[in-house]
Design a protein around this motif. Structure first.
Motif, short mmCIF file in Angstrom:
data_model
loop_
_atom_site.label_atom_id
_atom_site.label_comp_id
_atom_site.label_asym_id
_atom_site.label_seq_id
_atom_site.Cartn_x
_atom_site.Cartn_y
_atom_site.Cartn_z
N UNK A 66 -23.84 69.08 -20.27
CA UNK A 66 -24.16 68.40 -19.01
C UNK A 66 -23.14 68.84 -17.98
N UNK A 67 -23.55 68.93 -16.72
CA UNK A 67 -22.68 69.39 -15.64
C UNK A 67 -22.38 68.22 -14.70
N UNK A 68 -21.10 68.09 -14.33
CA UNK A 68 -20.67 66.97 -13.49
C UNK A 68 -19.97 67.48 -12.24
N UNK A 69 -20.23 66.80 -11.12
CA UNK A 69 -19.61 67.10 -9.84
C UNK A 69 -18.63 65.97 -9.53
N UNK A 75 -18.27 60.43 -9.75
CA UNK A 75 -18.65 61.57 -10.58
C UNK A 75 -20.17 61.58 -10.66
N UNK A 76 -20.77 62.69 -10.24
CA UNK A 76 -22.21 62.83 -10.22
C UNK A 76 -22.64 63.85 -11.26
N UNK A 77 -23.82 63.68 -11.80
CA UNK A 77 -24.35 64.67 -12.73
C UNK A 77 -25.26 65.62 -11.96
N UNK A 78 -25.19 66.90 -12.30
CA UNK A 78 -26.03 67.91 -11.67
C UNK A 78 -27.07 68.41 -12.66
N UNK A 79 -28.23 68.75 -12.15
CA UNK A 79 -29.28 69.32 -12.99
C UNK A 79 -29.02 70.80 -13.25
#
Length: 152
Positions: A66-69, A75-79
């Motif tokens: 999973x990718x996080x910004x 902290x947001x997750x990116x698709x």
């Protein structure tokens, strides 16, 4: 998937409309890639999608596929996958810090050399992360470029 491109010289601004029965992971990734070109990133937080300015991102990290910004506030997750974000942010001041991280060079407060050729980077919000030996060379070159541009 059906793709249609309509070219009209009278059109003032490019508009992209996606019609789909449901926004699945592939559609969300497509939207995220399109947003990067506007220097906007799409991040998901508590089920809501947020548009984030690339300059607000401190760093990007991956864990468990999973990718996080990371911003100063949340902290947001990116698709998108890390390599897709890296490609989309090319030309901006984002540098690879390791196999699973990208750092926003403009948001670095300090850089300290560590044993083994690594660098310890402190972001402007106080968070610290390591730049691996492999990517430390690129970081040091970016610092030299910055120094040269100041001296001009």
């Amino acid at each position: 998937m059906k793709i249609t491109l309509n070219q009209d010289p009278a059109c003032g601004e490019t508009e992209i409309i996606i019609n789909c029965p449901q926004a699945d992971e592939d559609i969300l990734r497509l939207v995220a890639m399109l947003r990067i070109h506007q220097r906007k990133l799409v991040g998901t937080l508590e089920g809501e999608q947020h548009l984030l300015d690339a300059r607000d991102i401190l760093y990007i990290d991956t864990a468990d596929k999973r990718t996080f910004l990371y911003t100063g506030k949340a902290v947001y997750e990116s698709a998108l996958r890390l390599y897709e974000l890296e490609e989309g942010l090319r030309g901006e001041d984002f540098l690879r810090a390791g196999r699973s991280a990208i750092v926003n060079f403009r948001r670095i407060k300090s850089i300290r050399p560590e044993l083994g050729g690594r660098l310890l980077v402190t972001m402007d919000n106080g968070e610290q992360l390591y730049v691996s030996r492999q990517y430390a060379v690129e970081m040091k070159e970016k610092l030299r470029e910055l120094e040269r541009s100041i001296l001009r």
